[in-house]
Motif scaffolding. Sequence first.
Motif, PDB file in Angstrom:
ATOM      1  N   SER B 101       0.831  -1.206   0.000  1.00 13.91           N
ATOM      2  CA  SER B 101       0.000   0.000   0.000  1.00 13.91           C
ATOM      3  C   SER B 101       0.867   1.259   0.000  1.00 13.91           C
ATOM      4  O   SER B 101       0.394   2.346  -0.329  1.00 13.91           O
ATOM      5  CB  SER B 101      -0.971   0.002   1.176  1.00 13.91           C
ATOM      6  OG  SER B 101      -0.279   0.226   2.371  1.00 13.91           O
ATOM      7  N   GLY B 102       2.161   1.109   0.344  1.00 15.91           N
ATOM      8  CA  GLY B 102       3.069   2.245   0.249  1.00 15.91           C
ATOM      9  C   GLY B 102       3.277   2.721  -1.181  1.00 15.91           C
ATOM     10  O   GLY B 102       3.699   3.848  -1.416  1.00 15.91           O
ATOM     11  N   LEU B 104       0.867   3.032  -3.338  1.00 18.45           N
ATOM     12  CA  LEU B 104      -0.379   3.595  -3.894  1.00 18.45           C
ATOM     13  C   LEU B 104      -0.206   5.019  -4.408  1.00 18.45           C
ATOM     14  O   LEU B 104      -0.733   5.383  -5.454  1.00 18.45           O
ATOM     15  CB  LEU B 104      -1.484   3.563  -2.836  1.00 18.45           C
ATOM     16  CG  LEU B 104      -2.000   2.176  -2.479  1.00 18.45           C
ATOM     17  CD1 LEU B 104      -2.970   2.260  -1.312  1.00 18.45           C
ATOM     18  CD2 LEU B 104      -2.680   1.554  -3.680  1.00 18.45           C
ATOM     19  N   SER B 116      -5.016  -0.300  -9.168  1.00 14.00           N
ATOM     20  CA  SER B 116      -4.787  -0.272  -7.728  1.00 14.00           C
ATOM     21  C   SER B 116      -6.065   0.060  -6.976  1.00 14.00           C
ATOM     22  O   SER B 116      -6.248  -0.364  -5.843  1.00 14.00           O
ATOM     23  CB  SER B 116      -3.694   0.735  -7.386  1.00 14.00           C
ATOM     24  OG  SER B 116      -4.146   2.043  -7.662  1.00 14.00           O
ATOM     25  N   PHE B 121      -2.013  -5.198  -7.515  1.00 11.89           N
ATOM     26  CA  PHE B 121      -0.701  -4.598  -7.688  1.00 11.89           C
ATOM     27  C   PHE B 121       0.006  -5.343  -8.791  1.00 11.89           C
ATOM     28  O   PHE B 121      -0.340  -6.481  -9.107  1.00 11.89           O
ATOM     29  CB  PHE B 121       0.109  -4.691  -6.396  1.00 11.89           C
ATOM     30  CG  PHE B 121      -0.418  -3.800  -5.309  1.00 11.89           C
ATOM     31  CD1 PHE B 121      -0.040  -2.470  -5.252  1.00 11.89           C
ATOM     32  CD2 PHE B 121      -1.300  -4.294  -4.367  1.00 11.89           C
ATOM     33  CE1 PHE B 121      -0.524  -1.641  -4.260  1.00 11.89           C
ATOM     34  CE2 PHE B 121      -1.788  -3.467  -3.371  1.00 11.89           C
ATOM     35  CZ  PHE B 121      -1.409  -2.145  -3.321  1.00 11.89           C
ATOM     36  N   ARG B 126       5.118  -6.037  -6.229  1.00 18.06           N
ATOM     37  CA  ARG B 126       5.215  -7.170  -5.323  1.00 18.06           C
ATOM     38  C   ARG B 126       6.690  -7.496  -5.054  1.00 18.06           C
ATOM     39  O   ARG B 126       7.094  -7.663  -3.901  1.00 18.06           O
ATOM     40  CB  ARG B 126       4.498  -8.351  -5.979  1.00 18.06           C
ATOM     41  CG  ARG B 126       4.202  -9.516  -5.079  1.00 18.06           C
ATOM     42  CD  ARG B 126       3.346 -10.509  -5.830  1.00 18.06           C
ATOM     43  NE  ARG B 126       1.997  -9.993  -6.033  1.00 18.06           N
ATOM     44  CZ  ARG B 126       1.020 -10.117  -5.130  1.00 18.06           C
ATOM     45  NH1 ARG B 126       1.253 -10.734  -3.985  1.00 18.06           N
ATOM     46  NH2 ARG B 126      -0.169  -9.621  -5.354  1.00 18.06           N
ATOM     47  N   MET B 130       8.842  -7.191  -1.570  1.00 20.75           N
ATOM     48  CA  MET B 130       9.641  -8.272  -0.987  1.00 20.75           C
ATOM     49  C   MET B 130      11.057  -7.788  -0.701  1.00 20.75           C
ATOM     50  O   MET B 130      11.627  -8.106   0.346  1.00 20.75           O
ATOM     51  CB  MET B 130       9.689  -9.481  -1.930  1.00 20.75           C
ATOM     52  CG  MET B 130       8.427 -10.330  -1.966  1.00 20.75           C
ATOM     53  SD  MET B 130       7.825 -10.885  -0.355  1.00 20.75           S
ATOM     54  CE  MET B 130       9.118 -12.007   0.111  1.00 20.75           C
ATOM     55  N   ASN B 143       3.747 -13.197   4.075  1.00 16.50           N
ATOM     56  CA  ASN B 143       2.349 -13.596   3.882  1.00 16.50           C
ATOM     57  C   ASN B 143       1.590 -13.784   5.186  1.00 16.50           C
ATOM     58  O   ASN B 143       0.451 -14.216   5.197  1.00 16.50           O
ATOM     59  CB  ASN B 143       2.280 -14.864   3.041  1.00 16.50           C
ATOM     60  CG  ASN B 143       2.718 -14.585   1.610  1.00 16.50           C
ATOM     61  OD1 ASN B 143       2.222 -13.660   0.988  1.00 16.50           O
ATOM     62  ND2 ASN B 143       3.699 -15.337   1.143  1.00 16.50           N
ATOM     63  N   ARG B 161       6.609  -0.211   4.722  1.00 20.34           N
ATOM     64  CA  ARG B 161       5.568   0.486   3.960  1.00 20.34           C
ATOM     65  C   ARG B 161       6.032   1.891   3.595  1.00 20.34           C
ATOM     66  O   ARG B 161       5.843   2.358   2.465  1.00 20.34           O
ATOM     67  CB  ARG B 161       4.271   0.554   4.777  1.00 20.34           C
ATOM     68  CG  ARG B 161       3.194   1.400   4.116  1.00 20.34           C
ATOM     69  CD  ARG B 161       1.903   1.397   4.902  1.00 20.34           C
ATOM     70  NE  ARG B 161       2.072   1.961   6.241  1.00 20.34           N
ATOM     71  CZ  ARG B 161       1.149   1.909   7.189  1.00 20.34           C
ATOM     72  NH1 ARG B 161      -0.008   1.307   6.950  1.00 20.34           N
ATOM     73  NH2 ARG B 161       1.369   2.441   8.377  1.00 20.34           N
TER      74      ARG B 161
END
Lengths: 519, 256
Positions: B101-102, B104, B116, B121, B126, B130, B143, B161
Amino acid sequence: MCSGITAFNIKGIRTALLWAVFCIIIAFSFREAHLDIRTLADGLPYAAALLRDMFPPNFYALEKILLLAAETIAMGLWATIIGIAFSIPLGLISAKNTSPNVFVYTGGKLLVNGMRAIPDLVCALIFVTSFGMGPVAGILGLLIPAIGTLAKFYAEAIESIDTGPVEAVRAAGSHGLSIIRHAVLPQVFPLFMGYNLYMLDHNIRAAMTLGLVGAGGLGFELFRQMRSFHYHKASAILVIVFLIITVIDRLSSYLRNGITDGTFLNSRGRLKDWSLLSVFCLITGLSIFLVPVSLREIVAGIPRIRDFLSGMFPPDFSPIFTDMKLMLETVGMGISGTFIAMLIAVPLGMLSAKSITRSPFIYNITKEITNFFRAMPELMFALIFVAAVGLGPFAGVLALALHTAGFLGKFYAEAIENVDPKPVEATEATGASFLQIIRHAIFPQVSPLFHSYNLYILDRNIRASTLMGIVGAGGIGFELVMSMKLFDYRHTATLMIIILTTVMLVDWASSYLRNKVVA
Amino acid sequence: MLCVEGINKRFNGRQVLSNLNLRVGSGETVALIGSSGSGKTTLIRTINGFVVPDSGRVAIQGKDIDYRNREALRQTRKRIGMVYQLFNLVERASALDNVMSGALGRMDRGIHLLVSTVGFFQKEDRDKAMDVLRFVGIEDKANERVDRLSGGQKQRVAIARALMQEPELLLADEPVANLDPKTGRKILELFLKINVGKGITVITVLHHIEAVRDHFRRVAAIKDGTVCFDGKVDELTGDHIDYIYKSDRNLECAAA
Ligand SMILES: Nc1ncnc2c1ncn2[C@@H]1O[C@H](COP(=O)(O)OP(=O)(O)OP(=O)(O)O)[C@@H](O)[C@H]1O
Ligand SMILES: [Mg+2]
């Protein structure tokens, strides 16, 4: 890493499967309920003409209408008061921790679930056949499901109490009823009061429609005026129904909030609370005076109930396949109605949530629309839609959809207003836009609640759709009414078995799923 | 980098920030201290636009924040990461979802915005999430649902985030106040690693003077809504600290 990928894929496949099942069910239900956009389009001119005919409302015999309104309220009150008296012992024996033994507990629980599963109008119909038309049949009709519902709430409240005080009182050498009196009741009292008010609210609403089966109250007069196409008179009754339900709804939620957070009668609003309470008692007294329940009348009706019940045996299973098909249609109506209600409720809920709708104008308007939908009994909506789009399940689906969109809209809005604001601010701080914030910070918080509300409404709508047939709005209800009118009680028995089994199954499935989604 | 000039803010007639000035250069780390109610949180929230000052100006990279223009405000927020005392994560969502969500704020155009907003995403985001989780040291929890993580792990997710935004400035409001001392130290070390490794300017509110001394070079103290000490940590004496935490509004500012 590898396991992460497979876990993700399995989750993806599961989600896709769930969506597929969901779509198939919705499509199937739409087909069962004969949903057709063309019918709706064709019906729109009729609906418009109907609305035109309804204005201006003609308050033709105000005195008579008001008297009927008082009778309606009295029916709700009586059913609630008698219901409370019966539910307390029943609740105590069907709660695990206060039941004397496992046999009583199981028996109590079965009785409670059985009573709860009978739709109130069906119950009223049965009593009308044994007691004749009138408010007594209505009261008894409300009473049976009310006892079931209240006893279930009571039992759940008793089961969830804090065991500390119980231990303490037991340690002091008390036993049995004395423990219940001193350790259980004080804990559950506010909850019980909340449930009682909820039940009262519900019963008065339900009483508005009892007249449709001849069990007294305003509903009968409304039905009569709709049938004879006196729409401007019918609309006057609708206005009064709407006003009463709105007032009762506000009053009951004010009292419920006050009682649960302990501010009732001991805060600054003391004078207001006392005056509300006295008005309340005045209304109670007045309606008890208006509709005195005659014990003699009830006793006189009992042999006729026996006749009715013995007339049901043995059930006539020959039409079972057509009946099951009708039940399928009924379930389809409930599912379609709930789905459409969800679609309507999402914008309603978002626009009437203070925390995300900044304009007070939009916020207030949507809130009033939501309240209107909620206050209008679905059978009254159904009467109107039958006049607009014709007899059949489609009218019933529309009625269910609008009425329960009011409930869902309110529930959704409350859920949105109660989200944890911290992650919302954090997401806003990342520079996310308004809709992104709703999707990524609000939606994950409310979605389990939404699912739970949807399941609850689905359960309720399937139950309610069994009654739509009473006004010709599709489903199994029509067959049920006909079988009773034709004194074919053995067929009535078959229909009742099908209805009760389905309702209980759906109730069980819905609460099972609800427990799953909230975890 | 950051320039706060003469800001004033009143809440309900009470002066919370009064003529507050603060300049922070690119790549600096600053610890903000001050007693409870002195206005630290209000200052932080003024910098990322959640509090609108009554007067004065706040500029990031020489550009004034326009508090009235929502879009401009959003563009500013994109560049500022924020870490909170209570983590402010979506508890029911996974660590990875929270971190993503960072991104967005960056996905604010065309198809990215649409995708979004629907809730998806892209693979790059993704992968990036990670990477960031690896940087903060908890990629194995990606997860896991946040409500199953420990406080220290939650704060790492929250930091991830913020890093996902690729911010120029990282603000933190008492980021270790809800953590045990050992975990708190590790989180502060993480801030320094972010500052050195990624060149991000860090401003954090802290309550623990020892932690400030061990991890920061510059410290700014706020008292009664204004900066009353701003300098090297070594220059911060016991007297200063007594003064900063003493609740007497009439004394003059002691130093700097
Ligand atoms: N939104 C608001 N509305 C009204 N008053 C506020 C608001 N925000 C802050 N205040 C007031 O401003 C003052 C300063 O608050 P602030 O949160 O900035 O203090 P702080 O330095 O962060 O304190 P702490 O160390 O306790 O977090 C407090 O008296 C607080 O009550
Ligand atoms: Mg603070």
